[in-house]
Design an enzyme around this catalytic site. Structure first.
Site, PDB file in Angstrom:
ATOM      1  CE1 TYR A 126      -6.217  10.829 -10.970  1.00 27.88           C
ATOM      2  CE2 TYR A 126      -6.945  12.326 -12.694  1.00 27.88           C
ATOM      3  CZ  TYR A 126      -6.180  11.261 -12.276  1.00 27.88           C
ATOM      4  OH  TYR A 126      -5.357  10.620 -13.185  1.00 27.88           O
ATOM      5  CB  SER A 132      -3.010  12.818 -14.960  1.00 25.86           C
ATOM      6  OG  SER A 132      -4.179  12.907 -15.750  1.00 25.86           O
ATOM      7  CE  LYS A 140      -2.583  10.987 -11.127  1.00 22.83           C
ATOM      8  NZ  LYS A 140      -1.532   9.957 -10.926  1.00 22.83           N
ATOM      9  CG  ASP A 164      -1.794   1.216   1.345  1.00 26.82           C
ATOM     10  OD1 ASP A 164      -1.616   2.167   0.553  1.00 26.82           O
ATOM     11  OD2 ASP A 164      -2.643   1.241   2.254  1.00 26.82           O
TER      12      ASP A 164
END
Length: 246
Positions: free
Chosen positions: A150, A137, A154, A57
């Site tokens: 999100y 991303s 990034k 993890d």
């Protein structure tokens, strides 16, 4: 054999982009640790490429420390680290994302970069060399609505890449990022909210080259940035996005 005898840790390598990178690196001569939260997936990819499977993890300091120790015990050094593991929240208005979702996204996408750096950079400094690649991303460059946190995670990765590059350059360590556009990976449905022909067509209309990215696309870029061919390249966030961010 551009990575002959190099050692590489690749997180999130049980599927998607990570699995593609792992296969390409092994084919180019690297010894690869396939790291994933899913033990079966990690073992499957590792078995195919002759690598080491490691359950981890990446948001857990203890797991990252154990991963690093296994690599050092196996290889005696770590030449390449690829922070590929990542998750997203489902598309929704920013104020509707739960605190639990927010914490998980930032832990996996951002805190993991800190944890792996804390564990692995000292070994690279001791060796006077190393290559780190953060898989960010296009969302961190050209964000879309309803993926707010999100996108932010990034963007954080891109900024972290640049500051790591500046700080670690005197130690012979290069740090770069790649910004994929959405691809045929387990996260695609989450990005789109639902996977239907209409939504796919709408999404693809934003990509000038007219297709999703593939694991091979990302693996090719990663191979270049982690190889000695890119020995003068550090601090870049390379868009592998079919023109999405233009």
């Amino acid at each position: 054999m551009r990575l002959q005898d190099k050692t590489a840790i690749i997180t999130g390598a049980g599927s998607g982009f990570g699995a593609g990178i792992a296969a390409r690196f092994a084919a180019e001569g690297a010894r690869v640790m396939v790291v994933d939260l899913n033990e079966g997936a990690a073992q499957g990819v590792a078995g195919e490429i002759g690598g080491i499977a490691q359950v981890c993890d990446v948001s857990s300091a203890a797991d990252v420390a154990a991963m690093t120790q296994t690599a050092m015990d196996s290889w005696g050094r770590i030449d390449i680290l690829i922070n590929n593991a990542g998750i997203t929240h489902m598309p929704k208005p920013l104020e509707e994302v739960s605190e639990e979702e927010f914490d998980r996204v930032l832990s996996v996408n951002a805190k993991s970069v800190y944890l792996t750096a804390r564990a692995i950079v000292p070994h690279m400094k001791a060796a006077g060399a190393g290559a780190i690649l953060n898989v960010a991303s296009t969302a961190g460059v050209s964000p879309r609505p309803n993926l707010n946190w999100y996108n932010a995670s990034k963007g954080w990765m891109i900024t972290a890449t640049k500051t790591m590059a500046v700080e670690l350059a005197p130690h012979g360590i290069r740090v770069n990022a790649i910004n994929p556009v959405a691809g045929e990976t387990p996260l695609l449905k989450s990005f789109m909210g639902e996977d239907t022909p209409t939504i796919r067509e709408k999404f693809l209309s934003t990509i000038p080259l007219g297709r999703f990215s593939t694991p091979d696309d990302i693996a090719n870029a990663a191979l270049y940035l982690c190889s000695d061919e890119a020995s003068m390249v550090t601090g870049v966030a390379m868009e592998v996005d079919g023109g999405r961010c233009i």
